[in-house]
Design a protein around this motif. Structure first.
Motif, PDB file in Angstrom:
ATOM      1  N   VAL A 132      -2.782  21.995  -2.580  1.00 30.75           N
ATOM      2  CA  VAL A 132      -1.534  21.520  -3.188  1.00 30.75           C
ATOM      3  C   VAL A 132      -1.686  20.114  -3.769  1.00 30.75           C
ATOM      4  CG1 VAL A 132       0.888  20.963  -2.722  1.00 30.75           C
ATOM      5  CG2 VAL A 132      -0.112  23.056  -1.795  1.00 30.75           C
ATOM      6  N   PRO A 133      -2.256  19.141  -3.065  1.00 28.14           N
ATOM      7  CA  PRO A 133      -2.384  17.805  -3.692  1.00 28.14           C
ATOM      8  C   PRO A 133      -3.202  17.828  -4.975  1.00 28.14           C
ATOM      9  CG  PRO A 133      -2.782  17.649  -1.341  1.00 28.14           C
ATOM     10  CD  PRO A 133      -2.687  19.104  -1.677  1.00 28.14           C
ATOM     11  N   PHE A 134      -4.250  18.608  -5.006  1.00 30.12           N
ATOM     12  CA  PHE A 134      -5.060  18.706  -6.220  1.00 30.12           C
ATOM     13  C   PHE A 134      -4.247  19.307  -7.367  1.00 30.12           C
ATOM     14  CE2 PHE A 134      -8.008  21.187  -8.893  1.00 30.12           C
ATOM     15  CZ  PHE A 134      -8.726  20.134  -9.420  1.00 30.12           C
ATOM     16  N   LEU A 135      -3.466  20.349  -7.077  1.00 32.46           N
ATOM     17  CA  LEU A 135      -2.654  20.983  -8.113  1.00 32.46           C
ATOM     18  C   LEU A 135      -1.569  20.034  -8.599  1.00 32.46           C
ATOM     19  CD1 LEU A 135      -2.349  24.590  -6.673  1.00 32.46           C
ATOM     20  CD2 LEU A 135      -3.808  23.800  -8.516  1.00 32.46           C
ATOM     21  N   VAL A 136      -0.988  19.259  -7.683  1.00 31.24           N
ATOM     22  CA  VAL A 136       0.026  18.284  -8.087  1.00 31.24           C
ATOM     23  C   VAL A 136      -0.602  17.218  -8.984  1.00 31.24           C
ATOM     24  CG1 VAL A 136       1.534  16.443  -7.220  1.00 31.24           C
ATOM     25  CG2 VAL A 136       1.527  18.680  -6.106  1.00 31.24           C
ATOM     26  N   LEU A 137      -1.792  16.766  -8.647  1.00 33.53           N
ATOM     27  CA  LEU A 137      -2.493  15.789  -9.472  1.00 33.53           C
ATOM     28  C   LEU A 137      -2.770  16.347 -10.867  1.00 33.53           C
ATOM     29  CD1 LEU A 137      -4.034  13.057  -9.699  1.00 33.53           C
ATOM     30  CD2 LEU A 137      -6.055  14.337  -8.989  1.00 33.53           C
ATOM     31  N   CYS A 138      -3.242  17.572 -10.936  1.00 32.89           N
ATOM     32  CA  CYS A 138      -3.531  18.191 -12.244  1.00 32.89           C
ATOM     33  C   CYS A 138      -2.252  18.329 -13.070  1.00 32.89           C
ATOM     34  CB  CYS A 138      -4.179  19.555 -12.043  1.00 32.89           C
ATOM     35  SG  CYS A 138      -5.869  19.456 -11.443  1.00 32.89           S
ATOM     36  N   ALA A 139      -1.166  18.784 -12.436  1.00 35.41           N
ATOM     37  CA  ALA A 139       0.099  18.940 -13.160  1.00 35.41           C
ATOM     38  C   ALA A 139       0.612  17.586 -13.638  1.00 35.41           C
ATOM     39  CB  ALA A 139       1.131  19.615 -12.260  1.00 35.41           C
TER      40      ALA A 139
ATOM     41  N   LEU B  68       0.863  14.940 -22.060  1.00 34.31           N
ATOM     42  CA  LEU B  68       1.779  15.505 -23.054  1.00 34.31           C
ATOM     43  C   LEU B  68       2.814  14.472 -23.501  1.00 34.31           C
ATOM     44  CD1 LEU B  68       2.365  19.099 -21.677  1.00 34.31           C
ATOM     45  CD2 LEU B  68       1.115  18.453 -23.714  1.00 34.31           C
ATOM     46  N   VAL B  69       3.328  13.680 -22.565  1.00 39.57           N
ATOM     47  CA  VAL B  69       4.291  12.632 -22.923  1.00 39.57           C
ATOM     48  C   VAL B  69       3.618  11.587 -23.809  1.00 39.57           C
ATOM     49  CG1 VAL B  69       5.649  10.735 -21.964  1.00 39.57           C
ATOM     50  CG2 VAL B  69       5.800  12.993 -20.952  1.00 39.57           C
ATOM     51  N   ALA B  70       2.377  11.229 -23.488  1.00 41.59           N
ATOM     52  CA  ALA B  70       1.656  10.249 -24.306  1.00 41.59           C
ATOM     53  C   ALA B  70       1.449  10.769 -25.727  1.00 41.59           C
ATOM     54  CB  ALA B  70       0.319   9.911 -23.657  1.00 41.59           C
ATOM     55  N   VAL B  71       1.101  12.021 -25.864  1.00 42.75           N
ATOM     56  CA  VAL B  71       0.910  12.615 -27.197  1.00 42.75           C
ATOM     57  C   VAL B  71       2.237  12.638 -27.952  1.00 42.75           C
ATOM     58  CG1 VAL B  71       0.380  14.775 -28.387  1.00 42.75           C
ATOM     59  CG2 VAL B  71      -1.129  13.942 -26.604  1.00 42.75           C
ATOM     60  N   LEU B  72       3.329  12.951 -27.261  1.00 45.07           N
ATOM     61  CA  LEU B  72       4.642  12.978 -27.904  1.00 45.07           C
ATOM     62  C   LEU B  72       5.038  11.586 -28.391  1.00 45.07           C
ATOM     63  CD1 LEU B  72       7.225  14.598 -28.567  1.00 45.07           C
ATOM     64  CD2 LEU B  72       8.059  13.961 -26.315  1.00 45.07           C
ATOM     65  N   VAL B  73       4.829  10.567 -27.568  1.00 46.08           N
ATOM     66  CA  VAL B  73       5.164   9.196 -27.962  1.00 46.08           C
ATOM     67  C   VAL B  73       4.299   8.762 -29.145  1.00 46.08           C
ATOM     68  CG1 VAL B  73       5.036   6.793 -27.195  1.00 46.08           C
ATOM     69  CG2 VAL B  73       6.072   8.523 -25.725  1.00 46.08           C
ATOM     70  N   LEU B  74       3.011   9.077 -29.105  1.00 46.79           N
ATOM     71  CA  LEU B  74       2.115   8.721 -30.202  1.00 46.79           C
ATOM     72  C   LEU B  74       2.532   9.405 -31.502  1.00 46.79           C
ATOM     73  CD1 LEU B  74      -0.515   7.271 -31.043  1.00 46.79           C
ATOM     74  CD2 LEU B  74      -1.709   9.372 -30.441  1.00 46.79           C
ATOM     75  N   ASN B  75       2.869  10.669 -31.425  1.00 49.20           N
ATOM     76  CA  ASN B  75       3.280  11.424 -32.608  1.00 49.20           C
ATOM     77  C   ASN B  75       4.577  10.848 -33.187  1.00 49.20           C
ATOM     78  OD1 ASN B  75       3.340  13.351 -34.571  1.00 49.20           O
ATOM     79  ND2 ASN B  75       4.096  14.971 -33.264  1.00 49.20           N
ATOM     80  N   THR B  76       5.530  10.513 -32.320  1.00 45.39           N
ATOM     81  CA  THR B  76       6.794   9.943 -32.778  1.00 45.39           C
ATOM     82  C   THR B  76       6.575   8.588 -33.438  1.00 45.39           C
ATOM     83  OG1 THR B  76       7.908  11.078 -30.964  1.00 45.39           O
ATOM     84  CG2 THR B  76       9.105   9.299 -32.027  1.00 45.39           C
ATOM     85  N   THR B  77       5.722   7.773 -32.856  1.00 44.27           N
ATOM     86  CA  THR B  77       5.433   6.456 -33.422  1.00 44.27           C
ATOM     87  C   THR B  77       4.770   6.585 -34.791  1.00 44.27           C
ATOM     88  OG1 THR B  77       5.154   5.594 -31.185  1.00 44.27           O
ATOM     89  CG2 THR B  77       4.269   4.276 -32.986  1.00 44.27           C
ATOM     90  N   LEU B  78       3.815   7.500 -34.907  1.00 45.60           N
ATOM     91  CA  LEU B  78       3.152   7.700 -36.203  1.00 45.60           C
ATOM     92  C   LEU B  78       4.131   8.218 -37.256  1.00 45.60           C
ATOM     93  CD1 LEU B  78      -0.279   9.191 -35.095  1.00 45.60           C
ATOM     94  CD2 LEU B  78       0.185   6.918 -36.001  1.00 45.60           C
TER      95      LEU B  78
END
Length: 142
Positions: free
Chosen positions: A52-59, A66-76
């Motif tokens: 479970v801790p490993f799966l939580v880390l991966c998630a 995904l949030v970082a990609v969304l912020v980068l896309n919005t900024t561009l």
């Protein structure tokens, strides 16, 4: 059983090892004989660790990426809109400058005609002041 089957059965059995006599068992000091016949608690065997801790880390890593990609896309995208707006302003300013240059060149060509219509005549020998030296300079001395 017949004699041949008994011989076959004996031949099929592995040869018996000679029996050796074992040493007699004796109590060791600190053993159960001194403490009594009380049972000791034994720790349970270790279980495999939970995933479970490993799966939580991966998630969590996936969500953060995904949030970082969304912020980068919005900024561009926002930068792209600002760039196209500024390019439009530059084009408009270039058109304004070109129009003002055309007006200036038209005024320069029509200036002698307007001066004559106002009664002005060209100067025969113009006199000017040199800004560098501060001296009066005649038009022919240049």
């Amino acid at each position: 059983m017949s004699a041949s089957t008994a011989a076959t059965a004996r031949a099929a059995r592995p040869a018996e090892l000679p029996r050796t006599r074992r040493a007699p068992l004796t109590a060791v000091s600190g053993g159960a004989a001194q403490r009594g016949s009380r049972l000791d608690v034994v720790r349970a065997p270790l279980r495999s660790k939970s995933r479970v801790p490993f799966l939580v880390l991966c998630a969590t890593l996936m969500v953060v990426s995904l949030v970082a990609v969304l912020v980068l896309n919005t900024t561009l995208a926002r930068g792209s809109y600002e760039m196209s707006e500024l390019q439009g302003e530059v084009a408009q300013t270039a058109q304004d400058v070109q129009g003002l240059q055309e007006d200036l060149s038209a005024a320069e060509t029509s200036l002698p005609d307007k001066a004559r219509s106002l009664g002005m005549v060209p100067a025969e020998n113009p006199t000017m002041v040199s800004l560098r030296t501060g001296k009066v300079v005649r038009g022919t001395d240049r």
